[in-house]
Design a protein around this motif. Structure first.
Motif, PDB file in Angstrom:
ATOM      1  N   LYS A  83       8.604   1.140  -5.664  1.00  0.00           N
ATOM      2  CA  LYS A  83       8.207   2.543  -5.620  1.00  0.00           C
ATOM      3  C   LYS A  83       8.070   3.062  -7.034  1.00  0.00           C
ATOM      4  CE  LYS A  83       8.953   6.958  -3.566  1.00  0.00           C
ATOM      5  NZ  LYS A  83       8.893   7.488  -2.209  1.00  0.00           N
ATOM      6  N   MET A 127       4.185  -0.544  -4.304  1.00  0.00           N
ATOM      7  CA  MET A 127       4.237   0.834  -4.402  1.00  0.00           C
ATOM      8  C   MET A 127       4.342   1.473  -3.109  1.00  0.00           C
ATOM      9  SD  MET A 127       0.759   1.506  -5.175  1.00  0.00           S
ATOM     10  CE  MET A 127       1.412   0.745  -6.392  1.00  0.00           C
ATOM     11  N   SER A 128       5.403   1.192  -2.451  1.00  0.00           N
ATOM     12  CA  SER A 128       5.616   1.756  -1.128  1.00  0.00           C
ATOM     13  C   SER A 128       4.416   1.440  -0.246  1.00  0.00           C
ATOM     14  CB  SER A 128       5.905   3.250  -1.221  1.00  0.00           C
ATOM     15  OG  SER A 128       4.890   3.945  -1.886  1.00  0.00           O
ATOM     16  N   ILE A 129       3.936   2.410   0.483  1.00  0.00           N
ATOM     17  CA  ILE A 129       2.796   2.074   1.355  1.00  0.00           C
ATOM     18  C   ILE A 129       1.591   1.839   0.458  1.00  0.00           C
ATOM     19  CG2 ILE A 129       2.301   4.522   1.804  1.00  0.00           C
ATOM     20  CD1 ILE A 129       1.221   3.585   4.566  1.00  0.00           C
ATOM     21  N   ILE A 179       9.436   4.128   2.568  1.00  0.00           N
ATOM     22  CA  ILE A 179       9.451   2.675   2.746  1.00  0.00           C
ATOM     23  C   ILE A 179      10.288   2.275   3.955  1.00  0.00           C
ATOM     24  CG2 ILE A 179       9.542   0.477   1.495  1.00  0.00           C
ATOM     25  CD1 ILE A 179       9.624   1.949  -1.097  1.00  0.00           C
ATOM     26  N   ILE A 234       2.794  -2.693   3.185  1.00  0.00           N
ATOM     27  CA  ILE A 234       3.794  -1.916   2.455  1.00  0.00           C
ATOM     28  C   ILE A 234       4.489  -2.841   1.471  1.00  0.00           C
ATOM     29  CG2 ILE A 234       5.904  -0.542   2.676  1.00  0.00           C
ATOM     30  CD1 ILE A 234       5.056  -0.009   5.592  1.00  0.00           C
ATOM     31  N   GLU A 235       4.752  -2.329   0.288  1.00  0.00           N
ATOM     32  CA  GLU A 235       5.485  -3.120  -0.691  1.00  0.00           C
ATOM     33  C   GLU A 235       6.779  -2.416  -1.041  1.00  0.00           C
ATOM     34  OE1 GLU A 235       2.834  -4.107  -3.861  1.00  0.00           O
ATOM     35  OE2 GLU A 235       2.039  -5.755  -2.645  1.00  0.00           O
ATOM     36  N   LEU A 277      -1.267  -1.899  -8.255  1.00  0.00           N
ATOM     37  CA  LEU A 277      -0.010  -1.208  -8.498  1.00  0.00           C
ATOM     38  C   LEU A 277      -0.213   0.032  -9.337  1.00  0.00           C
ATOM     39  CD1 LEU A 277       2.950  -2.125  -7.747  1.00  0.00           C
ATOM     40  CD2 LEU A 277       3.210  -2.489 -10.181  1.00  0.00           C
ATOM     41  N   MET A 281       4.014  -7.857   0.794  1.00  0.00           N
ATOM     42  CA  MET A 281       4.373  -7.121   1.980  1.00  0.00           C
ATOM     43  C   MET A 281       5.582  -7.713   2.595  1.00  0.00           C
ATOM     44  SD  MET A 281       2.426  -6.316   5.099  1.00  0.00           S
ATOM     45  CE  MET A 281       3.206  -6.282   6.545  1.00  0.00           C
ATOM     46  N   SER A 282       6.220  -6.906   3.336  1.00  0.00           N
ATOM     47  CA  SER A 282       7.509  -7.354   3.757  1.00  0.00           C
ATOM     48  C   SER A 282       7.478  -8.426   4.793  1.00  0.00           C
ATOM     49  CB  SER A 282       8.241  -6.212   4.301  1.00  0.00           C
ATOM     50  OG  SER A 282       7.518  -5.826   5.391  1.00  0.00           O
ATOM     51  N   ALA A 291      14.523   1.873  -3.646  1.00  0.00           N
ATOM     52  CA  ALA A 291      13.907   2.844  -2.730  1.00  0.00           C
ATOM     53  C   ALA A 291      13.460   2.215  -1.416  1.00  0.00           C
ATOM     54  CB  ALA A 291      12.711   3.522  -3.403  1.00  0.00           C
ATOM     55  N   ALA A 292      13.484   0.892  -1.356  1.00  0.00           N
ATOM     56  CA  ALA A 292      12.924   0.227  -0.181  1.00  0.00           C
ATOM     57  C   ALA A 292      13.953   0.151   0.947  1.00  0.00           C
ATOM     58  CB  ALA A 292      12.420  -1.164  -0.554  1.00  0.00           C
ATOM     59  N   CYS A 293      13.989   1.182   1.768  1.00  0.00           N
ATOM     60  CA  CYS A 293      14.967   1.234   2.863  1.00  0.00           C
ATOM     61  C   CYS A 293      14.841   0.024   3.777  1.00  0.00           C
ATOM     62  CB  CYS A 293      14.737   2.466   3.732  1.00  0.00           C
ATOM     63  SG  CYS A 293      14.799   3.991   2.865  1.00  0.00           S
ATOM     64  N   TYR A 294      13.628  -0.238   4.156  1.00  0.00           N
ATOM     65  CA  TYR A 294      13.386  -1.316   5.114  1.00  0.00           C
ATOM     66  C   TYR A 294      13.917  -2.641   4.569  1.00  0.00           C
ATOM     67  CZ  TYR A 294      10.908  -4.534   8.192  1.00  0.00           C
ATOM     68  OH  TYR A 294      10.597  -5.526   9.076  1.00  0.00           O
TER      69      TYR A 294
END
Lengths: 216, 594, 71
Positions: C62, C1-3, C43, C58-59, B27, B1-2, B260-263
């Motif tokens: 994706k 995988m995103s959320i 994300i 959230i990871e 996953l 997690m971020s 894809a991870a904008c954040y």
């Protein structure tokens, strides 16, 4: 003195009520979070299990407490009460506190949202459990000033505790972030065993309840 | 997690025991699937609720522009209703815009005229100086209001946006997707859409409509615009409004690491409270790194210190705006160095911003590393695309229909990112001005009657994807569209043969797939309408790009690499012809539509 | 995988509203938030930042659907 070593009941108690749940939390498959958040979770769940452990430190425990001097067990029972009650009382604040250190909702707003989510059974149970816990705490601290017969106090302490444990366990299973299938089952199991034997003591073996406080 | 990266050690690292084994199993657990070949409906399209709402001004969109449009329209005496696809302050690009430009005449290093002149110079005249100046002139007043509402106190905007809305008791309807604008007797009459939470179709009857719908893209990976699909422009186009700016491109890239991870790509900027920016004019392309990647191949680095190969040719940058790469500054022409994310640059909002390149100190440092392209594919420079204004108030060619912010092709910044933070400020300023004009319009306007036959037809169009038993899933059509449009040799580094090839695909999607989109629930119904809008946007982008036979600012043609000062001192306006075809017309720079 | 996961949800619904792409919904069964449309997650972390009890994980990865010929 024929008193047996206190380790004989303390060690199994620690394993049942602290080691199992906390180690499960640490090594189980839960998302990684910051150390502060992990610490808050461990503290809260630890306090919850200390609370459940109070059953273990009563006369219903006829196994490991056999041969122990009960006045000393009761002291431990009291000390643990004074430890877990403040932690559980503070845990709603502890949940939002780490947000102070990160971008996002601020702790005060988060707390307001929690307090106003009345649609959640878990939140309502939490409120009710909190109220009972405070009541139990106060009536224990001021037992001697309440001019209540010891037996009456004992019964009311027991009944309040049963109600409190039911609500608190429900709340924890519903809302706890670590209460997956295993931990939920474990919590419910430990709570159910305690309640069962306490009820049995009160209703089936009522005559055996001493008329005076053991530590007096 | 971020938060792991934000906060240091995680529990497992802390304990140093279980390492990174977890999560791998999880996953694989969320499978992405195309939903069946048959439409397995979860709601009954024959059994929808229907609600009518009436207001003076209908504000569509709940971002920065919508906030000011609602508040100022109310303060000007109109009855205002805000409707939003998402939540106030938590949808579109606004939640991610962290820099807002504030021009204070008392302390600024340049006058308003000089500021406007410098922007025009960087933008090679593609800007509309009226809007450039207007943004700067009113920015401080808007920023001061925002401060009063608590905007600068939290990284999350919902509370500060709610304050003025609640104080005025302005009605807000959230999570409603508007799909249609309604025109009667040549004037705007309202809008129609549906709730994504309950099976209800909403008709809004309004004297005036202000589109605060932002811009959009092709739901690209790496930029938080996956809820923006040019809905406002496309529905306005369908009722006869003119649209501009489709050949320009926001050139944001992302990181090759989890693109894809904008954040994560913005390194925590989303979690920061917003701040003000001062005068600082750039010429930030974003197209340059696409050119570099096209010529050299991957990997390209976004940071100085990476590959320093000089690439010949590429997009033109005016001499005085070329940045010195060694100084660690942003991208100069052609050697695109930082493209990162945070956008920012001009426009500002940081988020949206530009290529990020921009200002120093931009955000949390970006790690050096290979960058990916097309993070914001399908979106143009902020405020360069959208409805064509007929005056400085953001009025469209349809009486009563206004647009503001990213939904308005005001060319406030030009076709390139110029002033950092100006996008967000411009949204606030334009929302205010459009709404005050709309309130004045409402004083003389009357509610138009909408014939029930038209309402029935609109309902049918809204529900069509739900009613189809077979067809194409929006997810799949979107994926195909992304495959056609997002490659950098299509949308960024353009040439006629490829543009035509892509257009052939897009026309196929338009003619055959748009009419066969299907939806099983309200979420997918939203996706279906969004997909249809993206296809229209793709057609506009390709055709405008084919038409503009030159290179300038964020539009780059390999086959016409130079700025054409003779033939192309003009914007391209798009409208729907009486035959239903997409028509294109030039509008000279620094002029208003005739 | 995103959320990835929602645990400890109190069902306040804030995340549902604050998700720009409508990924999260409240379950009619227990009133708690669940990840209804993970493939649409962008994300952006708004849900996590708005959640009052920090229940959302959230990871950055994706999963992207494989390209198929019709669908």
């Amino acid at each position: 003195m024929t008193e047996k070593s206190r380790l004989r009941y303390i060690i199994p108690g620690v394993i049942l009520y602290l080691a199992v749940p906390l180690l499960y939390m640490i090594f189980g498959n839960f998302p990684d979070r910051t150390i502060l958040k992990e610490a808050v979770s461990l503290l809260t769940v630890g306090a919850f299990f200390l609370m459940l452990g109070q059953f273990y430190l009563t006369r219903i425990n006829k196994i490991t407490l056999k041969g122990q001097k009960f006045s000393r067990v009761v002291i431990l029972h009291k000390v643990i009460g004074y430890v877990f009650i403040p932690v559980l009382f503070l845990h709603p604040f502890l949940v939002v506190f780490p947000r102070y250190y990160e971008g996002g909702v601020d702790p005060v707003n988060a707390f307001k949202t929690i307090l106003t989510t009345f649609g959640s059974k878990g939140i309502i149970m939490g409120f009710a459990a909190m109220a009972l816990m405070i009541l139990i705490g106060i009536t224990s601290m001021f037992r001697k000033k309440m001019k209540m017969k010891y037996t009456t106090w004992r019964y009311s302490h027991g009944f309040l505790s049963i109600a409190f444990v039911v609500l608190a366990t429900w709340h924890a299973v519903d809302l706890g972030r670590h209460t997956d299938a295993f931990l939920s089952t474990y919590m419910i199991g430990m709570a159910a065993i305690g309640i069962f034997f306490l009820a049995k003591l009160y209703f089936v073996e009522a005559g055996k309840i001493p008329q005076e406080a053991v530590n007096e | 997690m971020s938060d792991k990266s934000d906060k240091g050690m995680s529990r497992r690292q802390f304990l140093g025991l279980t390492g990174g084994v977890v999560g791998a199993a999880a996953l694989a657990s969320i499978g992405f699937k195309y939903r069946g070949t048959k439409n397995e409906r979860k709601i009954d399209p024959e059994n929808m609720n229907y609600k009518e709402n009436e207001t003076d001004i209908l504000v569509i969109g709940g971002g920065m522009t919508g906030l000011f449009a609602a508040v100022k329209g109310h303060d000007a005496g109109a009855k205002v209703l805000m409707v939003s696809k998402g939540r106030l302050g938590s949808s579109g690009q606004t939640p991610f815009a962290k820099g807002i430009f504030s021009y204070d005449a008392a302390t600024a290093s340049v006058s308003l005229d000089e500021f406007t002149e410098q922007v025009s110079s960087s933008a090679l005249k593609t800007n509309n100086p009226v809007f450039t100046r207007q943004m700067a002139e009113h920015s401080k007043a808007r920023v001061d209001e925002l401060r009063e509402w608590g905007f600068f106190d939290s990284p999350l905007y919902y509370d500060s946006f709610s304050k003025p809305i609640n104080e005025r008791n302005i009605s807000v309807m959230e999570r409603i997707m508007i799909t249609h604008l309604i025109k009667e007797n040549g004037k705007i009459a309202g809008a129609a859409g549906f709730s994504i939470d309950e099976p209800t179709i909403h008709i809004f009857k309004a004297k005036s409509v202000i589109l605060c719908t932002g811009a959009g893209g092709f739901k690209p990976n790496g930029f938080p615009i996956c809820d923006l699909t040019h809905d406002g422009s496309v529905m306005a186009y369908k009722i006869g409004a003119k649209i501009t700016g489709k050949e320009w491109n926001d050139g944001h890239g992302g990181s090759m690491d989890n693109p894809a991870a904008c954040y994560d790509g913005w390194h925590g900027m989303f979690a920061m409270s917003p701040s003000k920016t001062g005068v600082e004019i750039h010429h930030d392309l974003g197209v340059d790194i696409n050119y570099r990647a096209y010529v050299l191949g991957n990997p390209v680095s976004m940071m100085p210190g990476g590959d320093n190969t000089i690439v010949e040719g590429g997009p033109y940058v005016p001499e005085k705006f070329v940045r010195n790469r060694e100084a660690g500054a942003p991208p100069g022409g052609g050697n695109g160095d930082k493209m990162g994310p945070p956008p920012g640059a001009e426009a500002g909002d940081r988020p949206s911003g530009p290529p990020p390149g921009g200002e120093e100190g931009r955000g949390p440092g970006m790690a050096a590393g290979a960058s990916s392209g097309g993070a914001s594919a399908g979106m143009a420079i902020h405020k360069s695309e959208g409805l064509v204004p007929i005056n400085e108030k953001g009025e469209s060619n349809i009486p009563g229909l206004y647009a503001a912010g990213d939904a308005l092709g005001s060319y406030m910044a030009g076709a390139i990112y110029t002033q950092v933070g100006s996008s967000l400020a411009g949204s606030a300023v334009q929302g205010t001005i459009a709404s005050e004009a709309a309130a004045e319009y409402c004083q003389k306007a009357v509610l138009q009657n909408i014939p029930s036959s038209k309402i029935s037809r609109i309902k049918e169009e809204i529900l069509a994807p739900l009613k189809r038993d077979s067809g194409y899933s929006p997810a799949w059509v979107t994926q195909i569209l992304q495959g056609v449009m997002i490659p950098n040799f299509v949308i960024y580094i353009k040439k006629e043969s490829i543009l035509k090839a892509a257009l052939a695909y897009v026309e196929e999607l338009r003619d055959h797939h748009s009419p066969m989109l299907r939806a099983a629930d309200l979420h997918e119904l939203r996706l279906a309408h969004e997909t249809e809008n993206m296809i229209v946007n793709a057609e506009m982008k390709l055709k405008a790009s084919l038409m503009r036979k030159e290179s300038r600012c964020s539009h780059y043609r390999l086959d016409y690499p130079d700025v054409d000062y003779k033939n192309w001192q003009a914007w391209i306006n798009i409208y729907k012809g009486s035959d239903g075809e997409m028509k294109f017309v030039k509008q000279p720079f620094d002029s208003w539509p005739v | 995988m995103s959320i990835k996961k929602i645990s400890g949800c109190i069902g306040c619904g804030t995340c549902v509203k604050s998700c720009p792409t409508d990924v999260i919904r409240l379950s009619p069964k227990d009133g708690k938030a669940y990840i209804a449309y993970p493939e649409d997650c962008q994300i952006c972390h708004l849900c996590r930042m708005y959640c009052p009890v920090d229940a959302i994980t959230i990871e950055p990865e994706k999963s992207i659907p494989v390209m198929i010929s019709w669908g």
